[in-house]
Design a protein around this motif. Structure first.
Motif, PDB file in Angstrom:
ATOM      1  N   LEU A  61       5.742  13.672 -11.970  1.00  0.00           N
ATOM      2  CA  LEU A  61       6.285  12.541 -12.723  1.00  0.00           C
ATOM      3  C   LEU A  61       7.097  13.008 -13.931  1.00  0.00           C
ATOM      4  O   LEU A  61       8.083  12.380 -14.300  1.00  0.00           O
ATOM      5  N   VAL A  62       6.678  14.106 -14.540  1.00  0.00           N
ATOM      6  CA  VAL A  62       7.449  14.676 -15.647  1.00  0.00           C
ATOM      7  C   VAL A  62       8.833  15.082 -15.135  1.00  0.00           C
ATOM      8  O   VAL A  62       9.861  14.725 -15.716  1.00  0.00           O
ATOM      9  N   GLN A  63       8.874  15.806 -14.034  1.00  0.00           N
ATOM     10  CA  GLN A  63      10.157  16.255 -13.482  1.00  0.00           C
ATOM     11  C   GLN A  63      11.010  15.085 -13.012  1.00  0.00           C
ATOM     12  O   GLN A  63      12.226  15.063 -13.229  1.00  0.00           O
ATOM     13  N   GLN A  64      10.396  14.099 -12.386  1.00  0.00           N
ATOM     14  CA  GLN A  64      11.121  12.907 -11.935  1.00  0.00           C
ATOM     15  C   GLN A  64      11.771  12.205 -13.122  1.00  0.00           C
ATOM     16  O   GLN A  64      12.929  11.774 -13.057  1.00  0.00           O
ATOM     17  N   THR A  65      11.046  12.111 -14.226  1.00  0.00           N
ATOM     18  CA  THR A  65      11.573  11.452 -15.423  1.00  0.00           C
ATOM     19  C   THR A  65      12.713  12.258 -16.040  1.00  0.00           C
ATOM     20  O   THR A  65      13.748  11.697 -16.404  1.00  0.00           O
ATOM     21  N   ILE A  66      12.538  13.565 -16.140  1.00  0.00           N
ATOM     22  CA  ILE A  66      13.600  14.423 -16.672  1.00  0.00           C
ATOM     23  C   ILE A  66      14.858  14.280 -15.824  1.00  0.00           C
ATOM     24  O   ILE A  66      15.971  14.154 -16.350  1.00  0.00           O
ATOM     25  N   ASN A  67      14.704  14.266 -14.511  1.00  0.00           N
ATOM     26  CA  ASN A  67      15.851  14.109 -13.603  1.00  0.00           C
ATOM     27  C   ASN A  67      16.519  12.746 -13.791  1.00  0.00           C
ATOM     28  O   ASN A  67      17.748  12.638 -13.786  1.00  0.00           O
ATOM     29  N   SER A  68      15.712  11.711 -13.941  1.00  0.00           N
ATOM     30  CA  SER A  68      16.248  10.364 -14.128  1.00  0.00           C
ATOM     31  C   SER A  68      17.029  10.267 -15.432  1.00  0.00           C
ATOM     32  O   SER A  68      18.134   9.713 -15.466  1.00  0.00           O
TER      33      SER A  68
ATOM     34  N   LYS B 291       4.573  26.320 -25.483  1.00  0.00           N
ATOM     35  CA  LYS B 291       3.778  26.326 -26.721  1.00  0.00           C
ATOM     36  C   LYS B 291       4.539  25.802 -27.926  1.00  0.00           C
ATOM     37  O   LYS B 291       3.953  25.356 -28.900  1.00  0.00           O
ATOM     38  N   TYR B 292       5.882  25.901 -27.876  1.00  0.00           N
ATOM     39  CA  TYR B 292       6.710  25.492 -29.012  1.00  0.00           C
ATOM     40  C   TYR B 292       7.850  24.618 -28.531  1.00  0.00           C
ATOM     41  O   TYR B 292       8.305  24.746 -27.400  1.00  0.00           O
ATOM     42  N   LEU B 293       8.324  23.754 -29.403  1.00  0.00           N
ATOM     43  CA  LEU B 293       9.446  22.888 -29.072  1.00  0.00           C
ATOM     44  C   LEU B 293      10.735  23.442 -29.677  1.00  0.00           C
ATOM     45  O   LEU B 293      10.717  24.020 -30.758  1.00  0.00           O
ATOM     46  N   ASN B 294      11.835  23.231 -28.979  1.00  0.00           N
ATOM     47  CA  ASN B 294      13.145  23.618 -29.495  1.00  0.00           C
ATOM     48  C   ASN B 294      13.751  22.519 -30.365  1.00  0.00           C
ATOM     49  O   ASN B 294      14.683  22.774 -31.103  1.00  0.00           O
ATOM     50  N   HIS B 295      13.240  21.299 -30.204  1.00  0.00           N
ATOM     51  CA  HIS B 295      13.794  20.119 -30.886  1.00  0.00           C
ATOM     52  C   HIS B 295      15.290  20.006 -30.594  1.00  0.00           C
ATOM     53  O   HIS B 295      16.099  19.732 -31.465  1.00  0.00           O
ATOM     54  N   SER B 296      15.617  20.224 -29.324  1.00  0.00           N
ATOM     55  CA  SER B 296      17.006  20.181 -28.888  1.00  0.00           C
ATOM     56  C   SER B 296      17.410  18.802 -28.356  1.00  0.00           C
ATOM     57  O   SER B 296      18.539  18.608 -27.954  1.00  0.00           O
ATOM     58  N   ALA B 297      16.483  17.861 -28.368  1.00  0.00           N
ATOM     59  CA  ALA B 297      16.753  16.514 -27.869  1.00  0.00           C
ATOM     60  C   ALA B 297      15.898  15.518 -28.653  1.00  0.00           C
ATOM     61  O   ALA B 297      14.950  15.903 -29.335  1.00  0.00           O
TER      62      ALA B 297
ATOM     63  N   ARG C  62      19.579  13.864 -22.606  1.00  0.00           N
ATOM     64  CA  ARG C  62      18.903  15.164 -22.651  1.00  0.00           C
ATOM     65  C   ARG C  62      17.463  14.951 -23.097  1.00  0.00           C
ATOM     66  O   ARG C  62      17.179  14.133 -23.960  1.00  0.00           O
ATOM     67  N   SER C  63      16.586  15.740 -22.505  1.00  0.00           N
ATOM     68  CA  SER C  63      15.173  15.655 -22.879  1.00  0.00           C
ATOM     69  C   SER C  63      14.578  17.048 -22.911  1.00  0.00           C
ATOM     70  O   SER C  63      15.145  17.993 -22.366  1.00  0.00           O
ATOM     71  N   GLU C  64      13.449  17.130 -23.569  1.00  0.00           N
ATOM     72  CA  GLU C  64      12.722  18.395 -23.652  1.00  0.00           C
ATOM     73  C   GLU C  64      11.332  18.161 -23.073  1.00  0.00           C
ATOM     74  O   GLU C  64      10.675  17.175 -23.407  1.00  0.00           O
ATOM     75  N   SER C  65      10.902  19.052 -22.202  1.00  0.00           N
ATOM     76  CA  SER C  65       9.594  18.884 -21.568  1.00  0.00           C
ATOM     77  C   SER C  65       8.495  19.496 -22.425  1.00  0.00           C
ATOM     78  O   SER C  65       8.716  20.462 -23.152  1.00  0.00           O
ATOM     79  N   ILE C  66       7.320  18.902 -22.317  1.00  0.00           N
ATOM     80  CA  ILE C  66       6.115  19.457 -22.940  1.00  0.00           C
ATOM     81  C   ILE C  66       5.098  19.602 -21.817  1.00  0.00           C
ATOM     82  O   ILE C  66       4.468  18.630 -21.399  1.00  0.00           O
ATOM     83  N   VAL C  67       5.015  20.829 -21.321  1.00  0.00           N
ATOM     84  CA  VAL C  67       4.124  21.148 -20.205  1.00  0.00           C
ATOM     85  C   VAL C  67       3.241  22.323 -20.602  1.00  0.00           C
ATOM     86  O   VAL C  67       3.451  22.954 -21.644  1.00  0.00           O
TER      87      VAL C  67
END
Length: 161
Positions: A63-70, A86-92, A77-82
């Motif tokens: 569901l995470v991947q489906q949402t990112i694709n959608s 361990k750290y976020l880029n805060h790129s989105a 643009r989105s950033e995944s948390i899986v």
């Protein structure tokens, strides 16, 4: 380019109208109705209203991947948390997260996420998100929460939407 169906457009408009007076909503749409695309389009429109941050929670990697694709398909643009992140880029301004992973990250570091304005919970009837709510509300007490499901919950508690 994907186009919203009429019922999806009406759903998004209704959600935005209700979010003006309510902080917590559940949106019910039958299986196959396009919930992921609906809340992806809603996210895009929400971001266009201001410099907001959105977290979309899911309970399965698929569901995470489906949402990112959608989101990607409509230019968001989105950033995944899986688990392995361990750290976020805060790129989105949109984070798509596994419930368990975001819970663990916030438990260890309450500042793992920036101030979130909208929390969208996919498959909210499963109730796996409940433990994350208090942590998210500490970051922003005015957090707006949208649960999305094809199977509305039958048990309501104080922690449910």
């Amino acid at each position: 380019m994907f186009k919203l169906r009429d019922y999806q457009r009406k759903g998004i408009d209704s959600i935005f109208n209700l979010l003006e007076t309510s902080k917590r909503l559940v949106y019910h749409l039958a299986t196959g109705g396009g919930k992921t695309f609906l809340f992806s389009a809603l996210t895009k429109e929400f971001l266009q209203k201001g410099n907001y941050k959105v977290v979309i929670l899911a309970h399965r990697t698929e569901l995470v991947q489906q949402t990112i694709n959608s989101l990607y398909s409509i230019g968001v643009r989105s950033e995944s948390i899986v688990a392995n992140k361990k750290y976020l880029n805060h790129s989105a301004n949109v984070y798509v997260a596994m419930v368990e992973t975001v819970f663990k990250r916030l438990t260890k570091n309450p500042y793992f996420l920036p101030k979130i304005d909208l929390l969208i919970i996919d498959e909210c009837h499963i109730m796996s998100f409940v433990k994350v709510l208090d942590l998210m509300l500490e970051i922003n007490p005015d957090l707006k929460i949208l649960g999305v499901t094809a199977t509305p919950a039958t048990t309501i508690t104080e922690k449910t939407i």
